[in-house]
Write a protein that holds these residues in place. Structure first.
Motif, PDB file in Angstrom:
ATOM      1  N   THR A 264      -1.597   4.613  -2.993  1.00 17.26           N
ATOM      2  CA  THR A 264      -2.450   5.528  -3.755  1.00 17.26           C
ATOM      3  C   THR A 264      -3.609   6.071  -2.917  1.00 17.26           C
ATOM      4  O   THR A 264      -4.417   6.838  -3.416  1.00 17.26           O
TER       5      THR A 264
ATOM      6  N   GLY B   5      -9.887   1.185 -13.291  1.00 19.10           N
ATOM      7  CA  GLY B   5      -9.135   2.441 -13.204  1.00 19.10           C
ATOM      8  C   GLY B   5      -9.834   3.537 -12.412  1.00 19.10           C
ATOM      9  O   GLY B   5      -9.187   4.481 -11.956  1.00 19.10           O
ATOM     10  N   TYR B   6     -11.126   3.435 -12.236  1.00 22.57           N
ATOM     11  CA  TYR B   6     -11.835   4.407 -11.403  1.00 22.57           C
ATOM     12  C   TYR B   6     -11.670   4.056  -9.925  1.00 22.57           C
ATOM     13  O   TYR B   6     -11.517   4.922  -9.081  1.00 22.57           O
TER      14      TYR B   6
ATOM     15  N   THR C 173      -9.114   2.593  -8.546  1.00 21.78           N
ATOM     16  CA  THR C 173      -7.744   2.801  -8.073  1.00 21.78           C
ATOM     17  C   THR C 173      -7.323   4.270  -8.079  1.00 21.78           C
ATOM     18  O   THR C 173      -6.185   4.573  -7.744  1.00 21.78           O
ATOM     19  N   ASP C 174      -8.217   5.164  -8.455  1.00 16.94           N
ATOM     20  CA  ASP C 174      -7.872   6.587  -8.542  1.00 16.94           C
ATOM     21  C   ASP C 174      -8.787   7.363  -7.591  1.00 16.94           C
ATOM     22  O   ASP C 174      -9.976   7.550  -7.868  1.00 16.94           O
TER      23      ASP C 174
ATOM     24  N   THR D 111      -9.175  10.318  -7.003  1.00 13.29           N
ATOM     25  CA  THR D 111      -9.760  11.586  -7.458  1.00 13.29           C
ATOM     26  C   THR D 111     -11.053  11.353  -8.241  1.00 13.29           C
ATOM     27  O   THR D 111     -11.702  12.308  -8.649  1.00 13.29           O
ATOM     28  N   LYS D 112     -11.398  10.082  -8.480  1.00 17.36           N
ATOM     29  CA  LYS D 112     -12.583   9.815  -9.288  1.00 17.36           C
ATOM     30  C   LYS D 112     -13.683   9.165  -8.438  1.00 17.36           C
ATOM     31  O   LYS D 112     -13.408   8.569  -7.400  1.00 17.36           O
TER      32      LYS D 112
ATOM     33  N   THR E 157      -7.901  18.542  -9.886  1.00 23.89           N
ATOM     34  CA  THR E 157      -8.794  17.426 -10.200  1.00 23.89           C
ATOM     35  C   THR E 157      -9.895  17.877 -11.149  1.00 23.89           C
ATOM     36  O   THR E 157     -10.780  17.085 -11.485  1.00 23.89           O
TER      37      THR E 157
ATOM     38  N   ARG F 183       4.075  13.902   1.338  1.00 26.16           N
ATOM     39  CA  ARG F 183       3.034  13.192   0.584  1.00 26.16           C
ATOM     40  C   ARG F 183       1.723  13.124   1.364  1.00 26.16           C
ATOM     41  O   ARG F 183       0.649  13.389   0.817  1.00 26.16           O
TER      42      ARG F 183
ATOM     43  N   GLU G   2      -1.738  14.915   0.213  1.00 25.44           N
ATOM     44  CA  GLU G   2      -2.972  14.164  -0.023  1.00 25.44           C
ATOM     45  C   GLU G   2      -4.114  14.680   0.856  1.00 25.44           C
ATOM     46  O   GLU G   2      -5.287  14.502   0.532  1.00 25.44           O
TER      47      GLU G   2
ATOM     48  N   ARG H 207       2.130   8.514 -11.770  1.00 24.66           N
ATOM     49  CA  ARG H 207       0.824   9.039 -12.167  1.00 24.66           C
ATOM     50  C   ARG H 207       0.910  10.523 -12.523  1.00 24.66           C
ATOM     51  O   ARG H 207       0.284  10.988 -13.466  1.00 24.66           O
TER      52      ARG H 207
ATOM     53  N   VAL I 159      -7.846   7.499 -17.129  1.00 23.08           N
ATOM     54  CA  VAL I 159      -8.236   6.318 -16.361  1.00 23.08           C
ATOM     55  C   VAL I 159      -7.076   5.331 -16.462  1.00 23.08           C
ATOM     56  O   VAL I 159      -6.619   5.026 -17.566  1.00 23.08           O
ATOM     57  N   GLY I 160      -6.603   4.882 -15.316  1.00 22.51           N
ATOM     58  CA  GLY I 160      -5.508   3.906 -15.327  1.00 22.51           C
ATOM     59  C   GLY I 160      -4.171   4.515 -15.686  1.00 22.51           C
ATOM     60  O   GLY I 160      -3.405   3.930 -16.443  1.00 22.51           O
TER      61      GLY I 160
END
Lengths: 339, 710
Positions: free
Chosen positions: A40, A120-121, A123-124, A126-127, B51, B125, B129, B271, B626-627
């Motif tokens: 990720t 969750g923030y 692991t992402d 984009t955040k 985003t 990929r 990214e 995702r 989120v998540g």
């Protein structure tokens, strides 16, 4: 996903020499967290040093009755070890409460201690996240934080540490041994994780370039009468929303010794020393257990959606200590849901 | 997890269990899914998603990534091939996301802004990214509630009969509550994937979808192609649940294959699926019920609210659930919607009925409590003679037979209705019940059945087996009609060249395809009965059910079910564990009990999951999730799923030429309500908001004083 180098380490001195000379290197244990984070883009190492063939996969009973657990011992082997199950049953139970059989076959003790939060923030990519990108902010405080920390958190980060194993290790005063190019060192688990403060990206006190080599459990007779309980949002394959490792020695109705540690309430496994202090020497009653929990949780700071954790942890303290006062044979630690 | 599935003979008669014909291929890996099929010169596309939640793309810095290893092209709104999304498709106007890369607008987080194509998936990929996209951001609104000022009532979504206010005023017992369900996702095991290539002027797409004719027709319209020049194949599908129609994977694969003149495959990540394949809208549903002292309904009002995107209207029709279910003097139901800066929701297993049944069947349980009636008796008291709103006669309706059989097998008669009384250690125990229904629909289909010279038969139909066992069911139906063993019938599906056919959706697949296959097989058998040799190319008979479908008499045609659940609740930790579930269904003729039971158990499992686990969290500040992965989006894992039994009652319908009703959706309907009602029975606390998470159970606290000796 960034291209990376891969080296299989064959001895500890060579590994720490390589770690010291390659700032972009990361140690690969079971890879059950690191590889996900690489996919990720949260982790972008230039080199992976695979330590699974290092001779650190033994569990040894020390002369004084403690255990020395090699850093590459798998979670499965740790939970299955007869001396772990006999001397520290809460540790075996905690390990079995985590992940799945397949993951435990891969995951290592050293890696478990160093796994990252599942916020969750974080692991992402984009955040925003202060832990991942220092200074970018903590959106969880205003956003999704229902599994956020209630103890020791700051406005800079409310993430919780995800380990079950670490909670039991915290209860039993584990000491982490490591090696660097300069030599060996030790850190009690109590000092291993840094306070959040304004630097949530700095997670451990391990020196740069250090390789965890072992975790030592000092002898603790009280640990033979210990349990672990984990509450999560499904019966398996989920991180805790609250967990507890507890050991209790009651003599003539008086608490002679008690160990308590909480999971999923802080950025690290949380040793409940205030609760232990309140309990020790006092009566082993439900009222005393509740009062001790309240003493520990008095420091809790809650956000709009994680206040339930205070109730949950209080209930878990009472339930677990009550169970431990009951004259039933402790059951063998097993995986799976209560039915 | 166990089910009551018994042994599996292979006789091949309709109504006896028959092993899934492609099962061996699937478990040995021989079955190729869309992302697995190899092609020479295949290039790989990787999606880049927005985003920001609202605004426009200012620039895409593609020069840097074009120089990265293996990168072939970067498609975006500034250079992508043009398409025309102004058309009417099979389901009406398409979601404007089909006009991907045609403009610079961004209507939600996760909108595709670029596709990086490279020699390998990994190169694509890494470049994707690294791609920098600049935006002009506008304020967004992703916060759903029934009180949102933007709520409106779409045309035709209000259905009324009788005087609601008078009915409520005259009622002895009232229920007036709001129930909510969260955003939920299909999360099929196989992610969306499509390969496109040009082959001698023909566009070929290897895809994972719920209808290859459907996708082929839409691609032809979108790219202004002759429909005959598009071929879409989808041999194996690893789950779909409503999410696998026309998606950006097929469209972008075609664009890239056109731009590069070589085969290109686009595969979504887990995702990416959270923003690009649709989902079930959150709902907020107000239910008002008014009843006489004896439980007879005088007034039923169901006001359901859901959200849609700013670019397309999709309405989760939760309020439709009770329209065919319960007699009431006054009957009103309305579906309202609000447009927010989020992706467009879509059909997801039992769209409407799944969330609608949670609200209505929970409210009925509350009404039963207030009336002092058994919940099953309350439903029996309000059983209608004709469609409660439509006045139309019913097709077969065996709801009460489901309750009777279910109550007998579940041990319902021994139930003490009072809540909070039963305990097993730290667990409080309770049982609950709910009703289920789903409409029976059918779409015209064509099929071809060939008698081969070697004595076997080949069926060709553009059916889609999304994992349900449709291929096996069609094998059995053809074998029965031809009067041959199942092993002599080979069913080929998932190829738009086989001609138009129904999609796999709305529980209509096996009913619609089965009709066409049976018709062709019957005609073939009659032809063969005349005697004569079979030529080397075989004898093929084709069918088209368009005319026959049009002659079906107008009826309230539905399947039904009774859902039972037993739960254990620890109110000190908030944990809820389902101990057993039983679903008894009246769903017409069951073609293959083995796969039918799997489908029903699967639906019930999803209902359990909906009750206790599933919930996508949207971040107000960013507008994104989120998540958004399977670690963050919890569904029931094996340890959550107890003994689940599914069975059925006889449900013949003399008036129906097919008799097959379809079982794809009915299993989930009512299941969440049965669990929630059981949680009330265990604890005395009503849970009107899903999922019933530990924090909600903890907040609800202990059983009310006086309700319990626990």
């Amino acid at each position: 996903m960034r291209e990376f180098g891969y080296r299989r380490a064959s001895d500890v001195p060579g590994t720490v020499a390589l770690l010291g000379s390659e700032p972009e290197a990361r140690v690969l244990g079971g890879g059950t967290n690191l590889v996900d984070l690489m996919k990720t883009g949260v982790e972008r190492p230039g080199l992976l040093i695979d330590v699974r063939e290092l001779p650190l996969d033994r569990i040894e009973v020390s002369d004084d009755g403690g255990l020395r657990i090699g850093a590459t011992v798998t979670n499965s082997d740790l939970a299955a070890h007869p001396e772990v199950r006999r001397r520290y049953p809460a540790l075996a139970a905690a390990v079995l409460a985590g992940a799945s059989g397949q993951l435990r076959n891969m995951a290592t003790v050293g890696g478990n201690l160093l796994q990252r939060t599942r916020c969750g923030y974080f692991t992402d990519v984009t955040k925003a996240c202060n832990k991942r990108t220092p200074g970018s902010g903590c959106p969880a405080v205003e956003g999704e934080h229902h599994n956020g920390a209630i103890l020791g958190a700051t406005e800079h980060c409310v993430a919780v540490h995800p380990s079950d194993m670490g909670v039991a290790l915290a209860a039993f005063d584990a000491v982490v041994s490591y090696e660097t190019a300069e030599g060996t060192g030790e850190l009690p688990l109590a000092d291993f994780y840094l306070a959040v403060g304004s630097t949530p990206h700095l997670e451990t006190a391990l020196p740069s370039g250090a390789l965890i080599t072992a975790v030592t459990l000092p002898p603790a007779p009280v640990a033979a009468h210990s349990r672990y309980r984990k509450v999560r949002e499904r019966a398996s394959y989920a991180f805790a929303i609250g967990s507890i490792a507890a050991a209790l020695d009651v003599r003539d109705g008086v608490v002679h010794e008690v160990r308590l540690a909480f999971g999923a309430v802080a950025s690290r496994p949380w040793r409940a020393r205030e609760a232990e202090r309140v309990l020790t020497g006092g009566p082993a009653t439900a009222e005393a257990f509740a009062a001790a929990a309240d003493a520990e949780l008095a420091a809790a700071k809650t956000l709009p959606h994680n206040g339930y954790k205070v109730t949950l942890m209080r209930n878990l303290v009472v339930a677990m200590l009550t169970e431990l006062t009951e004259p039933t044979e402790p059951s063998e630690p097993t995986e799976g849901a209560a039915r | 997890m166990t089910t009551t599935t018994t042994n599996v003979p292979v006789t091949g008669a309709v109504g006896t269990s028959y092993t899934r014909v492609e099962g061996r291929d699937k478990v040995t890996g021989a079955a190729r899914y869309a992302g697995d099929v190899p092609f020479a010169e295949l290039a790989h596309g990787w999606l880049v998603l927005s985003t920001i939640a609202r605004g426009r793309v200012l620039s895409v810095e593609s020069d840097t990534v074009r120089a990265m290893p293996g990168v072939l092209t970067v498609l975006h709104h500034g250079n992508a091939p043009r398409v025309d999304g102004d058309y009417m498709g099979m389901l009406g106007r398409p979601d404007p996301i089909v006009e991907v890369f045609q403009h610079d607008h961004v209507p939600f987080v996760g909108w595709p802004v670029a596709l990086v194509v490279a020699e390998t998936s990994e190169q694509a990929r890494e470049a994707a990214e690294a791609l920098v996209v600049h935006y002009e951001e506008e304020p967004h609104d992703v916060e759903f509630s029934s009180a949102h000022p933007g709520i409106y009532t779409p045309d035709g979504s209000l259905v009324e009969k009788g005087d609601l206010a008078a009915g409520l005023a005259a009622s002895a017992h009232l229920v007036d509550e709001e129930y909510t369900t969260p955003e939920e996702h299909h999360s099929s095991m196989e992610p969306h994937a499509a390969m496109a290539r040009w082959d001698n002027g023909r566009l070929e797409v290897v895809d994972s979808n719920q209808g290859s004719t459907w996708v082929a027709q839409e691609l032809a319209k979108l790219f202004s192609l002759d429909p005959d020049s598009v071929r879409v194949r989808s041999e194996h599908v690893g789950g779909a649940f409503g999410s696998k129609g026309v998606r950006v994977t097929q469209i972008l694969a075609v664009m890239a294959a056109t731009a590069l003149d070589r085969p290109v495959r686009v595969v979504m990540t887990r995702r990416q699926m959270f923003s690009l394949v649709g989902y079930r809208s959150p709902t907020a549903q107000r239910v008002r019920l008014g009843a006489d002292a004896d439980g007879r309904l005088r007034a039923l009002d169901h006001q359901a609210h859901s959200l849609t995107s700013t670019v397309h209207e999709f309405v989760e029709g939760s309020a439709g659930f009770a329209r065919p279910m319960y007699a009431s003097d006054a009957h009103r139901s309305v579906n309202r919607v609000v447009r927010l800066d989020v992706p467009t929701p879509t059909f997801m297993r039992a769209p409407g009925e799944a969330p609608g049944s949670f609200a209505m069947e929970s409210a009925l349980d509350e009404l039963a409590e207030r009336c002092g009636l058994d919940p099953i008796a309350l439903r029996a008291r309000n059983e209608p003679d004709v469609g409660p709103v439509s006045g139309l006669p019913f097709g077969s309706r065996n709801l009460l037979a489901c309750f009777e059989e279910g109550a007998r097998r579940f041990g319902w008669a021994d139930r003490d209705p009072r809540p909070g009384l039963r305990r097993d250690g730290r667990w409080l125990l309770g049982t609950g019940v709910a009703a289920a229904t789903f409409p029976v629909i059918v779409m015209p289909s064509t099929a071809a059945v060939t008698a081969e010279a070697d004595g076997t038969f080949t069926v060709r139909i553009t059916a889609s087996d999304v994992g349900t066992g449709a291929r096996t069911a069609l094998t059995l139906l053809a074998a029965e009609t031809l009067d041959v063993p199942g092993e002599r019938v080979h069913v080929r599906i998932g190829d738009s060249d086989f001609g138009p056919a129904a999609i796999s959706g709305g529980s209509m697949g096996t009913r619609s395809w089965g009709w066409a296959v049976t018709a062709a097989a019957r005609d073939l058998r009659e032809q063969l009965a005349l005697g004569g040799d079979i030529p080397p190319q075989g004898i093929t008979v084709r069918s088209d059910t368009s005319a026959a479908v049009g002659t079906l008499a107008e009826r309230e045609r539905h399947s039904y079910g009774a859902q039972f659940a037993e739960v254990a609740v620890d109110i000190t930790s908030g944990e809820v564990r389902v101990r057993r579930m039983l679903g008894i269904f009246a769903a017409g003729r069951i073609v293959n009990p083995l796969t039918a039971r799997s489908q029903l158990v699967g639906g019930m499992t999803w209902g359990l999951s909906m009750a206790l686990h599933e919930e996508a969290i949207r971040d107000r500040a960013t507008g994104g999730h989120v998540g958004a992965d399977l670690a963050g989006y919890h569904f029931a894992a094996n340890a959550d799923v107890p003994l689940i039994e599914a069975d059925w009652v006889d449900d013949p319908d003399a008036d129906d030429p097919v008799g097959i009703k379809g079982i794809g959706e009915i299993g989930i309907v009512g299941a969440a309500a049965a669990v929630a009602n059981a949680v009330w029975h265990a604890t005395g606390a009503r849970h009107r908001h899903l999922p019933i998470r530990p924090d909600r159970v903890l907040s609800a606290g202990a059983p009310a004083a006086g309700d319990s000796d626990a």
